[in-house]
Write an enzyme that holds these catalytic residues in place. Structure first.
Site, mmCIF file in Angstrom:
data_model
loop_
_atom_site.group_PDB
_atom_site.id
_atom_site.type_symbol
_atom_site.label_atom_id
_atom_site.label_comp_id
_atom_site.label_asym_id
_atom_site.label_seq_id
_atom_site.Cartn_x
_atom_site.Cartn_y
_atom_site.Cartn_z
ATOM 1 N N GLU A 49 -1.088 1.089 -4.565
ATOM 2 C CA GLU A 49 -1.351 2.186 -3.641
ATOM 3 C C GLU A 49 -2.810 2.207 -3.195
ATOM 4 O O GLU A 49 -3.102 2.370 -2.003
ATOM 5 C CB GLU A 49 -0.988 3.522 -4.304
ATOM 6 N N GLU A 311 1.132 -11.350 4.620
ATOM 7 C CA GLU A 311 -0.005 -12.201 4.268
ATOM 8 C C GLU A 311 0.032 -13.526 5.028
ATOM 9 O O GLU A 311 -0.987 -13.928 5.596
ATOM 10 C CB GLU A 311 -0.051 -12.410 2.757
#
Length: 396
Positions: A49, A311
């Site tokens: 997070e 990514e």
């Protein structure tokens, strides 16, 4: 009332335990250690997070004093490594929260994703401290559970001065549970902000001739090796980087390569070159994405739910993936639709590797299309950051 009473009783027991054994982590969670003052208190459960919110945290820290809290030691220590004041989060207990807020004196509290703590919400409201939530997400299952506790969830949502949801479905569920429509802020997928900050590598013929198998699981390496071996017959200079998901499987995968008579180097031994590199280390995925123009994302040929495509998209890689995508179905759907990713199975993997290795221009087009999808979906966090600064007021 029952929750508050139970929390107060539990707090007394924990304080007694902390005074006897003096475990530092428990003392910190009970706010029996000093807490620095801050304009904005930002809380994230743990590493994932906080990492996703790092661009927002760093932007707010440029104008205001920020205190970051986490439920885990790794999350706290990571935030501290950014140069930010960081502590373990206070437990949801009356005395703990009273001490924490008296010391920190925040002007705004921001929660990353979705943690709901009744006493924390009430204590902040009692002191007139605005509350916000960013990257909020709520699954259908969680929403159904909260719907059985309307007297708890509705007041917490009603106290929010601002909420930026991660996706439309989460936003709709939170509205149905009691979130005021006036609190809605522009949606933002925090997990895309950090990848969007990566600068893609420049076109490179060596990169065109490198296939990366990223985050592979047991059962996938054999299929990748079959595809690479077949493609080498057409493209003898095609290189392979095999970046396995779990480095502890390094010996097992190295044995598989040896059984097939494939000479290879191991990153865990300090190597970084050769026709086949077994990347059996942690923390170097950005390096491998930057080294390869063609990327197969693992966890998708075997039923592992798939791994993030963002990514490789950040590095402008052409993306191949299997059919098992439950973890990122929407993301792969957008990439497939834009011609940035190509679904494969065990049979078609070979043909796609051969085709893309033989047409680097097409692979580059796929890579830049993937990057464009990422940039579009990541959005610009500037408006959200400006709104949070407004809620926090002028820095002390």
């Amino acid at each position: 009332m029952i929750y508050r009473a139970a929390a107060a009783i539990l707090e007394q027991g924990l304080r007694l335990r902390a005074s006897v054994g003096r475990p530092e982590t428990l003392r910190e969670r009970l706010t029996l250690m000093d807490v620095p003052r801050a304009d904005i208190w930002i809380h994230g459960a743990s590493v994932g997070e906080l990492t996703s919110a790092r661009p927002v945290i760093e932007a707010l820290a440029q104008s205001h004093r920020v205190l970051v809290t986490a439920n885990s030691l790794t999350g706290r220590d990571m935030a501290a490594g950014w140069g930010t004041a960081a502590r373990l989060a206070p437990m949801d207990m009356p005395g703990v929260l009273r001490r924490f807020l008296a010391q920190a004196q925040p002007r705004l509290q921001v929660t990353v994703e979705s943690e709901f703590w009744p006493l924390r919400s009430q204590a902040l409201a009692g002191r007139g401290i605005p509350q916000a939530m960013i990257g909020a997400r709520l699954s259908q299952r969680s929403a159904a559970r909260w719907a059985r506790l309307p007297g708890i969830i509705a007041p917490m949502l009603g106290r929010l001065a601002g909420l930026s949801a991660q996706d439309p479905d989460s936003e709709a569920r939170l509205l149905a549970l009691g979130l005021p429509p006036a609190a809605i802020l522009p949606r933002l997928d925090l997990k895309l902000l950090t990848p969007a900050r990566i600068r893609p590598p420049r076109p490179d013929p060596h990169r065109d001739r490198t296939l990366l198998a990223a985050s592979t699981h047991e059962g996938e390496e054999a299929l990748i090796l079959d595809a690479w071996t077949a493609a080498r017959r057409h493209h003898p200079d095609l290189r392979l980087i095999l970046a396995i998901r779990h480095p502890q499987r390094g010996d097992q995968v190295s044995a598989l390569l040896a059984q097939r008579g494939i000479a290879h180097q191991r990153r865990s031994a300090g190597d970084s070159g050769g026709d086949v590199l077994l990347a059996d280390t942690l923390g170097e995925m950005d390096r491998w994405y930057a080294s390869a123009g063609l990327c197969f994302v693992g966890g998708s040929l075997t039923d592992r739910g798939g791994h993030t495509p963002w990514e490789p998209a950040a590095h402008a890689c052409a993306i191949l993936h299997g059919p098992h995508l439950s973890n990122f179905r929407d993301a792969y759907g957008a990439l497939d639709g834009a011609g940035a990713a190509q679904p494969v199975d065990a049979g078609s993997l070979v043909q796609q590797v051969i085709a893309l290795a033989g047409h680097p221009d097409r692979a580059r087009q796929m890579g830049w299309a993937a990057r464009a999808v990422l940039d579009d979906r990541a959005g610009d966090p500037a408006a959200l950051i400006a709104h949070l600064r407004e809620l926090a007021g002028k820095p002390r």
